[in-house]
Design an enzyme around this catalytic site. Structure first.
Site, PDB file in Angstrom:
ATOM      1  N   CYS A 115       0.844  -0.735  -0.058  1.00  0.00           N
ATOM      2  CA  CYS A 115       0.338  -0.111  -0.215  1.00  0.00           C
ATOM      3  C   CYS A 115       0.665   1.666   0.317  1.00  0.00           C
ATOM      4  O   CYS A 115       1.947   1.149   0.359  1.00  0.00           O
ATOM      5  CB  CYS A 115      -1.012   0.208   1.266  1.00  0.00           C
ATOM      6  SG  CYS A 115      -2.189   1.551   1.410  1.00  0.00           S
ATOM      7  N   HIS A 157      -9.389  -3.838  -1.733  1.00  0.00           N
ATOM      8  CA  HIS A 157      -7.986  -3.229  -1.255  1.00  0.00           C
ATOM      9  C   HIS A 157      -8.501  -1.813  -1.010  1.00  0.00           C
ATOM     10  O   HIS A 157      -8.482  -1.032   0.373  1.00  0.00           O
ATOM     11  CB  HIS A 157      -6.669  -3.447  -1.697  1.00  0.00           C
ATOM     12  CG  HIS A 157      -5.427  -2.693  -1.059  1.00  0.00           C
ATOM     13  ND1 HIS A 157      -4.763  -3.348   0.052  1.00  0.00           N
ATOM     14  CD2 HIS A 157      -5.679  -1.089  -0.795  1.00  0.00           C
ATOM     15  CE1 HIS A 157      -3.823  -2.461  -0.210  1.00  0.00           C
ATOM     16  NE2 HIS A 157      -4.024  -0.974  -0.512  1.00  0.00           N
ATOM     17  N   GLU A 158      -9.247  -0.987  -1.972  1.00  0.00           N
ATOM     18  CA  GLU A 158      -9.551   0.266  -2.090  1.00  0.00           C
ATOM     19  C   GLU A 158     -10.724   0.811  -1.435  1.00  0.00           C
ATOM     20  O   GLU A 158     -11.215   1.677  -0.789  1.00  0.00           O
ATOM     21  CB  GLU A 158      -9.340   0.606  -3.457  1.00  0.00           C
ATOM     22  CG  GLU A 158      -7.490   0.572  -4.388  1.00  0.00           C
ATOM     23  CD  GLU A 158      -6.524   1.060  -3.794  1.00  0.00           C
ATOM     24  OE1 GLU A 158      -6.345   1.788  -2.918  1.00  0.00           O
ATOM     25  OE2 GLU A 158      -5.518  -0.083  -3.656  1.00  0.00           O
ATOM     26  N   HIS A 161     -10.217   0.980   2.067  1.00  0.00           N
ATOM     27  CA  HIS A 161      -9.944   2.332   2.354  1.00  0.00           C
ATOM     28  C   HIS A 161     -10.757   3.542   3.137  1.00  0.00           C
ATOM     29  O   HIS A 161     -11.240   4.572   3.637  1.00  0.00           O
ATOM     30  CB  HIS A 161      -8.883   2.732   1.357  1.00  0.00           C
ATOM     31  CG  HIS A 161      -7.583   2.186   1.252  1.00  0.00           C
ATOM     32  ND1 HIS A 161      -6.764   2.686   2.038  1.00  0.00           N
ATOM     33  CD2 HIS A 161      -6.636   2.397   0.271  1.00  0.00           C
ATOM     34  CE1 HIS A 161      -4.954   2.365   2.388  1.00  0.00           C
ATOM     35  NE2 HIS A 161      -5.674   2.068   0.844  1.00  0.00           N
TER      36      HIS A 161
HETATM   37 ZN    ZN Z   1      -3.296   0.522   0.286  1.00  0.00          ZN
END
Ligand code: ZN
Length: 190
Positions: A115, A157-158, A161
């Site tokens: 990341c 993953h995004e 966030h």
């Molecule tokens: Zn990330």
């Protein structure tokens, strides 16, 4: 005429800036991101352009708005083969606004992630192998897509966030963490 072309140059230089990527420990990475109502707003369009530039200059495969200090539901997914992910599929960088996971496979798979906000650390993260997603594109049109494997991994993953999570929260054991240098050694063995 002169003023207009100057403005054009000014806009261009603004939108080609690489933004600062916020690092783990910054509270904004732990906030729940807000939905975007005004996609056509110049500021949102400029933010998308700046995120595209930032992602490209970082050679990343994805980025989320909270990573550049904006707690908004906006991610960019941009799978492409590179040194870090030599087997990644090639795709046009895609801005996804107010993204949702509509459904997912039962099956999960562990894969290495890194990341831009967590430099020098890699982790083996379980993710759904297949997901159906819905989002608005940068013109504000609703889109759906079925994503698999690496691209599905980037999306998840995004998306994390936007929920204030980072991949470190998803590793099953600290034994699944590695330094960047050791990760490179592991890659050689794969
Ligand atoms: Zn990330």
């Amino acid at each position: 005429m002169f003023a207009r072309s100057l403005k054009k140059i000014f806009n261009f230089s603004q939108s080609s800036q690489k933004l600062t990527v916020y690092q783990l420990g910054n509270p904004i990475l732990r906030e729940i991101a807000q939905p975007i109502a005004n996609i056509c707003d110049r500021k949102i369009q400029q933010l998308i352009d700046e995120m595209l530039v930032t992602l490209k200059k970082s050679n990343g495969v994805g980025i989320a708005a909270p990573q550049i200090g904006r707690s908004l539901q906006l991610i960019i997914v941009a799978s492409h083969p590179n040194e870090r992910y030599p087997h990644a599929p090639q795709m046009e960088p895609t801005a996804m606004i107010n993204p949702q996971i509509v459904s997912h496979s039962e099956e999960t798979e562990k894969g290495w992630e890194g990341c831009l906000s967590v430099p020098m650390i890699r982790g083996l993260v379980p993710r759904y192998r297949e997901i159906e997603v819905a989002y608005l594109d940068r013109q504000g049109n609703p889109q759906t897509a079925k994503l698999t494997d690496f691209v599905a991994r980037i999306f998840q993953h995004e998306y994390d966030h936007l929920e204030g999570k980072v991949f470190l929260d998803r590793v099953e054991s600290t034994l699944d963490l590695a330094s960047e240098a050791e990760y490179q050694n592991i890659l050689q063995l794969m």
